[in-house]
Design a protein around this motif. Structure first.
Motif, PDB file in Angstrom:
ATOM      1  N   GLN A  30       0.915  -1.065  -0.150  1.00 29.26           N
ATOM      2  CA  GLN A  30       0.053  -0.163  -0.020  1.00 29.26           C
ATOM      3  C   GLN A  30       0.861   1.357  -0.100  1.00 29.26           C
ATOM      4  O   GLN A  30       1.632   1.577   0.890  1.00 29.26           O
ATOM      5  CB  GLN A  30      -0.951   0.082   1.006  1.00 29.26           C
ATOM      6  CG  GLN A  30      -2.052   0.922   1.265  1.00 29.26           C
ATOM      7  CD  GLN A  30      -2.975   0.598   2.243  1.00 29.26           C
ATOM      8  OE1 GLN A  30      -2.617   0.798   3.429  1.00 29.26           O
ATOM      9  NE2 GLN A  30      -4.260   0.350   2.020  1.00 29.26           N
ATOM     10  N   ALA A  31       0.980   1.698  -1.178  1.00 29.64           N
ATOM     11  CA  ALA A  31       2.123   2.739  -1.487  1.00 29.64           C
ATOM     12  C   ALA A  31       1.652   4.063  -1.694  1.00 29.64           C
ATOM     13  O   ALA A  31       0.549   4.329  -1.953  1.00 29.64           O
ATOM     14  CB  ALA A  31       3.220   2.259  -2.508  1.00 29.64           C
ATOM     15  N   ALA A  32       2.627   5.160  -1.960  1.00 26.22           N
ATOM     16  CA  ALA A  32       2.256   6.363  -2.522  1.00 26.22           C
ATOM     17  C   ALA A  32       1.408   6.236  -3.668  1.00 26.22           C
ATOM     18  O   ALA A  32       1.487   5.616  -4.405  1.00 26.22           O
ATOM     19  CB  ALA A  32       3.458   7.208  -2.430  1.00 26.22           C
ATOM     20  N   GLU A  33       0.892   7.595  -4.009  1.00 24.10           N
ATOM     21  CA  GLU A  33       0.084   7.456  -5.260  1.00 24.10           C
ATOM     22  C   GLU A  33       1.093   7.224  -6.313  1.00 24.10           C
ATOM     23  O   GLU A  33       2.152   7.717  -6.471  1.00 24.10           O
ATOM     24  CB  GLU A  33      -0.511   9.208  -5.062  1.00 24.10           C
ATOM     25  CG  GLU A  33      -1.396   9.326  -6.605  1.00 24.10           C
ATOM     26  CD  GLU A  33      -2.167  10.672  -6.146  1.00 24.10           C
ATOM     27  OE1 GLU A  33      -2.509  11.022  -7.357  1.00 24.10           O
ATOM     28  OE2 GLU A  33      -1.980  11.179  -5.232  1.00 24.10           O
ATOM     29  N   GLY A  57     -10.200   0.913  -7.702  1.00 26.65           N
ATOM     30  CA  GLY A  57      -9.429   2.047  -7.493  1.00 26.65           C
ATOM     31  C   GLY A  57      -9.877   2.935  -8.613  1.00 26.65           C
ATOM     32  O   GLY A  57     -10.951   2.520  -9.396  1.00 26.65           O
ATOM     33  N   ARG A  58      -9.466   3.969  -8.560  1.00 22.27           N
ATOM     34  CA  ARG A  58      -9.852   5.078  -9.755  1.00 22.27           C
ATOM     35  C   ARG A  58      -9.569   4.378 -11.261  1.00 22.27           C
ATOM     36  O   ARG A  58     -10.071   4.295 -12.002  1.00 22.27           O
ATOM     37  CB  ARG A  58      -9.226   6.346  -9.702  1.00 22.27           C
ATOM     38  CG  ARG A  58      -9.308   7.098 -10.941  1.00 22.27           C
ATOM     39  CD  ARG A  58      -8.564   8.593 -10.875  1.00 22.27           C
ATOM     40  NE  ARG A  58      -7.197   8.179 -10.918  1.00 22.27           N
ATOM     41  CZ  ARG A  58      -6.395   9.147 -10.205  1.00 22.27           C
ATOM     42  NH1 ARG A  58      -6.770  10.012  -9.296  1.00 22.27           N
ATOM     43  NH2 ARG A  58      -5.042   8.646 -10.114  1.00 22.27           N
ATOM     44  N   PRO A  76      -6.594   8.401  -5.778  1.00 18.32           N
ATOM     45  CA  PRO A  76      -5.885   9.723  -5.181  1.00 18.32           C
ATOM     46  C   PRO A  76      -5.024   9.362  -3.946  1.00 18.32           C
ATOM     47  O   PRO A  76      -5.742   8.704  -2.910  1.00 18.32           O
ATOM     48  CB  PRO A  76      -6.910  10.466  -4.969  1.00 18.32           C
ATOM     49  CG  PRO A  76      -8.173   9.984  -5.838  1.00 18.32           C
ATOM     50  CD  PRO A  76      -7.837   8.762  -5.894  1.00 18.32           C
ATOM     51  N   GLY A  77      -3.803   9.949  -3.754  1.00 17.14           N
ATOM     52  CA  GLY A  77      -3.241   9.343  -2.447  1.00 17.14           C
ATOM     53  C   GLY A  77      -2.688   8.138  -2.228  1.00 17.14           C
ATOM     54  O   GLY A  77      -1.790   8.093  -1.443  1.00 17.14           O
ATOM     55  N   GLN A  78      -3.023   7.154  -3.131  1.00 21.51           N
ATOM     56  CA  GLN A  78      -2.275   5.847  -2.838  1.00 21.51           C
ATOM     57  C   GLN A  78      -2.429   4.976  -3.800  1.00 21.51           C
ATOM     58  O   GLN A  78      -3.320   5.056  -5.043  1.00 21.51           O
ATOM     59  CB  GLN A  78      -2.817   5.003  -1.509  1.00 21.51           C
ATOM     60  CG  GLN A  78      -3.977   4.236  -1.631  1.00 21.51           C
ATOM     61  CD  GLN A  78      -4.422   3.648  -0.356  1.00 21.51           C
ATOM     62  OE1 GLN A  78      -4.503   4.017   0.524  1.00 21.51           O
ATOM     63  NE2 GLN A  78      -4.777   2.348  -0.515  1.00 21.51           N
ATOM     64  N   CYS A  79      -1.511   3.998  -3.816  1.00 22.03           N
ATOM     65  CA  CYS A  79      -1.468   3.018  -5.056  1.00 22.03           C
ATOM     66  C   CYS A  79      -1.331   1.498  -4.361  1.00 22.03           C
ATOM     67  O   CYS A  79      -0.340   1.368  -3.393  1.00 22.03           O
ATOM     68  CB  CYS A  79      -0.637   3.040  -6.125  1.00 22.03           C
ATOM     69  SG  CYS A  79      -0.453   1.970  -7.455  1.00 22.03           S
TER      70      CYS A  79
END
Length: 119
Positions: A30-33, A57-58, A76-79
């Motif tokens: 669970q990483a940064a965008e 997700g988007r 938004p905010g994570q990937c």
């Protein structure tokens, strides 16, 4: 916004997801965008297949190379990252490469007891 362009793409994407998530070892993050640079690197070094939009997700991206599958749930905010392979050596090489291009070094994990491949 359509999840997939047609029913065949939808079915193929869902099958790909099941295959990716059912392989062991399975690594997760669970990483940064997701950045444009990271996405560009993945597109240049792996084969992109079956992108979709919307849930979970988007944007969902699917990549593979030499038996390694990389699925991204980007928003938004994570990937969220899912990385798997039937070949532990290929998975280890891919993981080492990917930790250098995204913030995976601190966020990569696995509940899989066979996943001793973390860098």
């Amino acid at each position: 916004m359509a999840y997939a362009p047609d029913a065949a793409h939808f079915i193929a994407a869902r099958r790909w997801d099941v295959d990716c998530l059912s392989r062991t070892p399975l690594l997760q993050a669970q990483a940064a965008e997701l950045t444009a640079e990271t996405l560009g690197y993945l597109r240049a070094h792996l084969t992109e297949l079956l992108p979709t939009r919307g849930f979970p997700g988007r944007d969902q991206f699917r990549f593979e190379r030499r038996g390694v599958k990389v699925m991204l749930w980007s928003g938004p905010g994570q990937c969220d990252w899912w990385i798997s392979s039937t070949d532990p050596h290929e998975l280890s090489e891919a993981t080492a490469e990917l930790t250098d291009i995204a913030d995976l070094r601190g966020s990569l994990w696995s509940a899989d007891p066979t996943a001793d491949l973390l860098p």
